[in-house]
Design a protein around this motif. Sequence first.
Motif, short mmCIF file in Angstrom:
data_model
loop_
_atom_site.label_atom_id
_atom_site.label_comp_id
_atom_site.label_asym_id
_atom_site.label_seq_id
_atom_site.Cartn_x
_atom_site.Cartn_y
_atom_site.Cartn_z
N THR A 182 0.83 -1.20 0.00
CA THR A 182 0.00 0.00 0.00
C THR A 182 0.86 1.25 0.00
N ALA A 183 1.94 1.23 0.77
CA ALA A 183 2.81 2.40 0.86
C ALA A 183 3.52 2.68 -0.46
N THR A 184 3.92 1.64 -1.19
CA THR A 184 4.60 1.88 -2.46
C THR A 184 3.67 2.54 -3.48
N VAL A 185 2.40 2.11 -3.48
CA VAL A 185 1.45 2.76 -4.38
C VAL A 185 1.20 4.20 -3.93
N ALA A 186 1.11 4.40 -2.62
CA ALA A 186 0.84 5.75 -2.10
C ALA A 186 1.98 6.71 -2.44
N VAL A 187 3.23 6.24 -2.31
CA VAL A 187 4.36 7.13 -2.56
C VAL A 187 4.44 7.48 -4.05
N MET A 188 4.06 6.52 -4.91
CA MET A 188 4.01 6.82 -6.34
C MET A 188 2.87 7.78 -6.66
N LEU A 189 1.71 7.56 -6.07
CA LEU A 189 0.55 8.40 -6.34
C LEU A 189 0.82 9.84 -5.91
N LEU A 190 1.42 10.03 -4.74
CA LEU A 190 1.71 11.39 -4.29
C LEU A 190 2.65 12.10 -5.25
N ALA A 191 3.68 11.40 -5.74
CA ALA A 191 4.59 12.00 -6.70
C ALA A 191 3.87 12.36 -7.99
N VAL A 192 2.98 11.47 -8.44
CA VAL A 192 2.22 11.72 -9.66
C VAL A 192 1.30 12.93 -9.49
N LEU A 193 0.64 13.05 -8.35
CA LEU A 193 -0.25 14.18 -8.12
C LEU A 193 0.52 15.50 -8.09
N VAL A 194 1.72 15.46 -7.52
CA VAL A 194 2.54 16.68 -7.51
C VAL A 194 2.96 17.05 -8.93
N VAL A 195 3.35 16.04 -9.70
CA VAL A 195 3.90 16.29 -11.03
C VAL A 195 2.82 16.70 -12.02
N LEU A 196 1.66 16.08 -11.97
CA LEU A 196 0.64 16.30 -13.00
C LEU A 196 -0.29 17.46 -12.70
N ASN A 197 -0.38 17.89 -11.46
CA ASN A 197 -1.25 19.02 -11.15
C ASN A 197 -0.53 20.33 -11.40
N PRO A 198 -1.16 21.25 -12.09
CA PRO A 198 -0.51 22.55 -12.35
C PRO A 198 -0.37 23.34 -11.06
N GLY A 199 0.68 24.14 -11.01
CA GLY A 199 0.90 24.98 -9.84
C GLY A 199 1.61 24.22 -8.74
N PRO A 200 2.13 24.94 -7.76
CA PRO A 200 2.87 24.30 -6.67
C PRO A 200 1.96 23.47 -5.77
N ALA A 201 2.49 22.34 -5.29
CA ALA A 201 1.73 21.48 -4.39
C ALA A 201 1.79 22.02 -2.97
N ARG A 202 0.80 21.69 -2.20
CA ARG A 202 0.77 22.13 -0.81
C ARG A 202 1.89 21.49 -0.01
N LEU A 235 12.41 15.09 -8.53
CA LEU A 235 13.61 15.89 -8.76
C LEU A 235 13.74 16.28 -10.24
N HIS A 236 13.29 15.39 -11.11
CA HIS A 236 13.42 15.67 -12.55
C HIS A 236 12.44 16.76 -13.00
N LEU A 237 11.21 16.70 -12.51
CA LEU A 237 10.19 17.61 -13.02
C LEU A 237 9.83 18.75 -12.06
N ARG A 238 10.15 18.61 -10.79
CA ARG A 238 9.80 19.65 -9.82
C ARG A 238 10.99 19.95 -8.90
N ARG A 239 12.17 20.08 -9.52
CA ARG A 239 13.38 20.23 -8.73
C ARG A 239 13.36 21.50 -7.87
N ALA A 240 12.97 22.59 -8.46
CA ALA A 240 12.95 23.85 -7.71
C ALA A 240 11.97 23.77 -6.54
N GLU A 241 10.79 23.20 -6.79
CA GLU A 241 9.81 23.09 -5.73
C GLU A 241 10.28 22.08 -4.67
N PHE A 242 10.96 21.02 -5.11
CA PHE A 242 11.50 20.04 -4.16
C PHE A 242 12.46 20.74 -3.19
N ARG A 243 13.33 21.56 -3.74
CA ARG A 243 14.28 22.28 -2.88
C ARG A 243 13.55 23.23 -1.94
#
Length: 562
Positions: A182-202, A235-243
């Motif tokens: 369950t955790a592996t799917v959750a960690v992938m889903l969270l990354a996908v939601l950050v990457v695919l949603n426009p604008g900065p993530a909360r 890191l590849h698609l949201r590097r600045a926001e990751f930092r």
Amino acid sequence: MSLVDSGRDDAGHANGGTAPTNTLRDQPADPAPPARRAGRRRPSVPTLLAVALLLAGTAYRVWLVIAHVPPANSDEGTAGLAALHIGQGRHLPIFFYGQQYMGTLHSYLAAPLVQLFGTQWWVLRVPAIGMYAAFLALMYWLTRRLYTPWFAVLVVGLLAVGSDRMVKNQVIGAGGYSEIATATVAVMLLAVLVVLNPGPARPARWALWGLIAGFVTWTHWLGLPYVVVSAALLLHLRRAEFRARIVSVVAGFVVGGAPLIWHNLFGAGRNSLSVLFSVSGAGEPAPWLDRLHGAFVLGLPLSSGLCAPNRCAPWQLWWGPVYVVLLVAALVLAWRGLRPPAGPARDRSAARFALAGGGALTLLAYAVSASAATSPLESARYLHYGLASLPAVLWPLWATLTAGGERITERATPVRRRALGLCAAIVLAALGANTLIATGQLVRHRPEYARQAVAERDLIRQLLAQRLTAIYSEYWTCNRLAYATAEQIRCAVLKDDLSTGFDRYLPYRRVVREADRVAYVFPADSAANRRLAALVASGEPARVESVGGYDIYTFGPHVRPA
């Protein structure tokens, strides 16, 4: 809902393939009816079907648990003992008893239930079944977000049924499998939601990603491939926001991995990293041909739910090579999707590549382990986390059959397109049929598993009736009896040659060693039992009873064969 509708995400945007002429993506979103435009949206048909499949899959597993399927094992007993001790306030273990690299969240979740309902096997499996339901829900969300709703229904449907090996991973209450899947799917889903949603993530979304990544690191490191690929995606698609959100990420990771961090900084015993490397089996002698066969040919059908209980027939092994081909195809298709300029289509392709990459890393990590060669039937459970990549593996087949396959077949002649579509349909049909057959094989095997549960109760009843509460036995029996009797029976492990074995809970060895009356309890067909029988045949006086497939030996007060 038509198949055309299935290419749209919840915002009405396309989430199908990447071909610029794909009508699945280019069609405008249907306007919402006036009565629903301002109100809450009703669930779509695919979502309703996915919920029905989720409930059916969960109910199927509840029925299996009630029917004593699958049988309990000593690892489950060990997790149950930890839950018992936690509920009693005796211990607060960070790791699974007897090792220093596998977290015990499952035992903490089960501890209140054990105190309420006693040391029943079903009590340990309640948290696992809850995790399975969450796993299916997250798989539907992830697949719908990356691919299409109807394809997500197919994935959920395949995961709702379940053969022997798959169900064992999902419902046995030993911890480390149901919650990490369950955790592996959750960690992938969270990354996908950050990457695919426009604008900065909360910030909370970043912190939650770090929390789950820390939890995976503490609980079972075999889930780390998905932490790695999801981190690489961010890191590849949201590097600045990751930092910018690094404080939230680190804070979440520290909380999720706090027990592991505390142990390695202040706890007694070996560093968990060194322990993990020592037991990984990568350096153990095992032919590479056997490793590859155990991983790619046997392990994949077992972990994917295509095999009968305790065996995999030759005709059920076809999925291994096909899986590898499809995984490579998924990686290639996703890589080709990275060519367009930056934008939603390219981000989605990157996320698909990461999802397929997680499955590839999981498979490679298992293949380099000696366990793939020495015990593939049992160790195939290490591939359980690769189910998170099932959507990526199946997508080339689904895309070939739908409008999302234009990128796959755009250079093919009409005849070749039809041939590819027919092949894809045959593979999907064979996969579904094989999965249903393997599920039926488990159901038919249910009486045998039920007999094992009855045999266990008969053995316990006999031991307690004779007040044989200090015993020696083999690993797969000891902690199972200790948990099932709420520690009325204490058991120390002996190897086949009757030398000291691996006791996960060491205090039991001292109790048995100091007991005035000790019994030796071994399966009738075990090597240790044959040694004891030979000792009795040589003239050593002993009382021997046979109960529930076990032989019980009680020797004189001063005789200790071990």
